[in-house]
Motif scaffolding. Structure first.
Motif, PDB file in Angstrom:
ATOM      1  N   ARG A 213       0.703  -1.283   0.044  1.00  0.00           N
ATOM      2  CA  ARG A 213      -0.186   0.002   0.129  1.00  0.00           C
ATOM      3  C   ARG A 213       0.768   1.058  -0.059  1.00  0.00           C
ATOM      4  O   ARG A 213       1.776   1.354   0.747  1.00  0.00           O
ATOM      5  CB  ARG A 213      -0.878   0.085   1.422  1.00  0.00           C
TER       6      ARG A 213
ATOM      7  N   ASP B  78       2.060   4.746   1.133  1.00  0.00           N
ATOM      8  CA  ASP B  78       1.922   5.649   2.398  1.00  0.00           C
ATOM      9  C   ASP B  78       2.692   7.043   2.251  1.00  0.00           C
ATOM     10  O   ASP B  78       3.436   7.243   2.947  1.00  0.00           O
ATOM     11  CB  ASP B  78       2.816   4.854   3.483  1.00  0.00           C
TER      12      ASP B  78
ATOM     13  N   ASP C 162      -7.671  -0.999  -2.573  1.00  0.00           N
ATOM     14  CA  ASP C 162      -6.886  -1.016  -1.168  1.00  0.00           C
ATOM     15  C   ASP C 162      -5.397  -0.883  -1.318  1.00  0.00           C
ATOM     16  O   ASP C 162      -4.501  -1.644  -0.995  1.00  0.00           O
ATOM     17  CB  ASP C 162      -7.134  -2.403  -0.500  1.00  0.00           C
TER      18      ASP C 162
ATOM     19  N   GLY D 169      -3.661   2.233  -0.987  1.00  0.00           N
ATOM     20  CA  GLY D 169      -3.409   3.479  -0.444  1.00  0.00           C
ATOM     21  C   GLY D 169      -3.286   4.740  -0.999  1.00  0.00           C
ATOM     22  O   GLY D 169      -2.553   5.723  -0.912  1.00  0.00           O
TER      23      GLY D 169
ATOM     24  N   THR E  39      -3.745   8.249   0.415  1.00  0.00           N
ATOM     25  CA  THR E  39      -2.566   8.661   0.970  1.00  0.00           C
ATOM     26  C   THR E  39      -1.696   9.944   0.396  1.00  0.00           C
ATOM     27  O   THR E  39      -1.051  10.579   0.706  1.00  0.00           O
ATOM     28  CB  THR E  39      -1.526   7.922   1.833  1.00  0.00           C
TER      29      THR E  39
END
Length: 479
Positions: free
Chosen positions: A118, A120, A281, A283, A286
């Protein structure tokens, strides 16, 4: 548990054919590269799509071709050896083991991190490993998202509580369903209807629209529908599913209700109604993007909505063209672009031309492995007219092609060439007929290279081959 931090020049999320090609090219450009994968290295195409589906279809089409050859009909009159077909499919997908892909990535010195990756924040990827650990990856230059797509299921009453087939189950099933309902009229739908009918299923195909292979030349869908019906598939147009249910638990009979009130009962239901990006899913929130969205990218596969140019989206996930060969093509371009940009080199290296993915908008080739086969590249006549092109449509029904008669008695098929009259070049080609998939590369070269039709007249096809259809198209064009 693995709780570490690592830094690389390039981090690739997704180890399907697209991600593997990006990683291979960036590593070859001298950039340290790591690839992240939560499932099997090799991706959807290798285990649940192109490879297994063609393994199922090859004996089906070979038998169909043989039945059209005098002297062979009786030899292939019986049913397919289903256990042998399924065993071959299992061999083709290496029994859903990815050891070979691991060896290949190791051979090109690309590191592998298994787990769910993911984003970040900018240039940061956090991977949750299978044992519950965490690996934080920092990209000095680029993160490439190559997560592909998943089957998109419609919003239907009862569907959430019903076990249904998607393309994954349709290509990996170890048993032949007695009754199979296929919902959809696109490539996956027609190919799987072809395969499972030949393997012994009673197949009903439900198509919401008025034809198969929407968006292609109409005769292609018409000939495929004719072939499916001759094989025993019940093809229904204008059929909309309103609800589904299973009786007596997850393995009970499936009941499908249609908009007209009709009901069907089946053992399995395949929904082949579209694809959705695997971005829900990873990320995206972010970095200011919306989870579940397609990642729009420019011609170099760089995501246009992200500042500083560090994020790339390659393959199906960017929604340019949802096909493996086009994704791999994009990966080759993107890998070269990333290497050039990092090293401060010009994108046009003078040898391969500008590193821009022109082929995924102007000359997309595709083969549909049905009986008859369909192969096409470039624009349809309707697409060309909508684009304001002044065109000539040239058709041939293969009746005058000696190679077609040699290939199959009663060869049925059609070819269409779309010519831009102002430029004098071929901008679209469609072939339908037995064994015509191998004709497609010649058409793709003609379209991509913008070869003047007057020069194609001098590309002499060998006699007697199916490729002689090119001569017949040239003759019809010249009048």
């Amino acid at each position: 548990m693995d709780d570490t931090s690592r830094t690389y020049d390039v981090v690739v999320i997704g180890a399907g054919p697209v991600g593997e090609n990006v990683a291979d090219r960036t590593k070859a450009a001298g950039l340290s590269t790591v690839i992240v994968e939560s499932e099997l290295l090799g991706g959807e195409c290798s285990y649940y799509a192109c490879e297994p589906s063609k393994a199922l279809l090859r004996p089906v089409l070979a038998r169909a071709d043989a039945r059209r050859v005098p002297g062979l009909r009786k030899a292939v009159a019986g049913p397919l050896d289903v256990p042998a077909v399924l065993a071959h499919r299992d061999d083709i997908v290496f029994h859903w083991q990815d050891d070979g892909q691991v060896e290949w990535l190791n051979s090109v010195a690309v590191d592998i991190v298994r787990g769910h990756g993911r984003l970040d924040g900018p240039r940061q990827v956090v991977v949750t490993t299978p044992d519950g650990g965490t690996v934080r990856l920092t990209a000095r230059h680029v993160v490439a998202v190559c997560t592909g797509t998943r089957a998109a299921l419609p919003d239907l009453p009862g569907l959430d509580g019903v076990r249904v087939w998607t393309s994954r189950e349709a290509t990996s099933s170890s048993a032949v369903p007695g009754r199979l309902v296929v919902v959809g009229g696109g490539v996956v739908a027609v190919e799987m209807a072809t395969a499972w009918r030949a393997l012994g299923s009673e197949v009903t195909q439900l198509v919401r629209g008025s034809g198969l292979l929407a968006g292609r030349e109409p005769f292609a869908g018409e000939l495929v529908a004719e072939g499916l019906r001759e094989a025993g598939v019940d093809v229904r147009f204008g059929a909309s599913v309103t609800s589904v249910a299973r009786e007596d638990g997850p393995d009970g009979e499936a009941r499908i209700t249609l908009a007209d009130g009709d009901q069907l009962v089946a053992d399995e239901i395949l929904f082949a109604t579209g694809r959705a990006p695997r971005t829900d899913d990873i990320g995206l929130e972010t970095i200011g993007l919306t989870p579940g969205d397609w990642l729009r990218a420019d011609g170099t596969c760089r995501v246009t909505a992200v500042e500083d140019g560090w994020l790339y989206a390659v393959g199906d996930v960017n929604h340019r063209v949802l096909m493996t060969h086009q994704g791999k093509y994009q990966a080759r371009i993107a890998g070269a672009v990333i290497g050039a940009r990092v090293h401060g080199e010009p994108l046009d290296d003078g040898k391969w031309g500008a590193h821009v993915t022109t082929a995924d908008s102007e000359a997309v080739p595709q083969v549909v492995f049905t009986d008859p086969e369909v192969a096409f590249v470039g624009l349809t006549a309707q697409e060309a007219e909508r684009a304001g092109r002044r065109i000539q449509v040239v058709d041939n029904d293969f009746q005058s092609v000696a190679g077609a008669a040699q290939y199959a008695e009663g060869f049925r098929g059609q070819a269409r060439m779309v010519v831009d009259l102002d430029r004098g070049t071929v901008i679209g080609v469609t072939f339908v007929g037995p064994g015509i998939g191998e004709l497609l590369q010649s058409a793709t070269i003609a379209v991509v290279s913008e070869v003047p039709v007057e020069r194609l007249w001098h590309a002499v096809p060998a006699f007697p081959t199916i490729s002689e259809v090119w001569l017949r198209l040239m003759e019809a064009y010249r009048g």
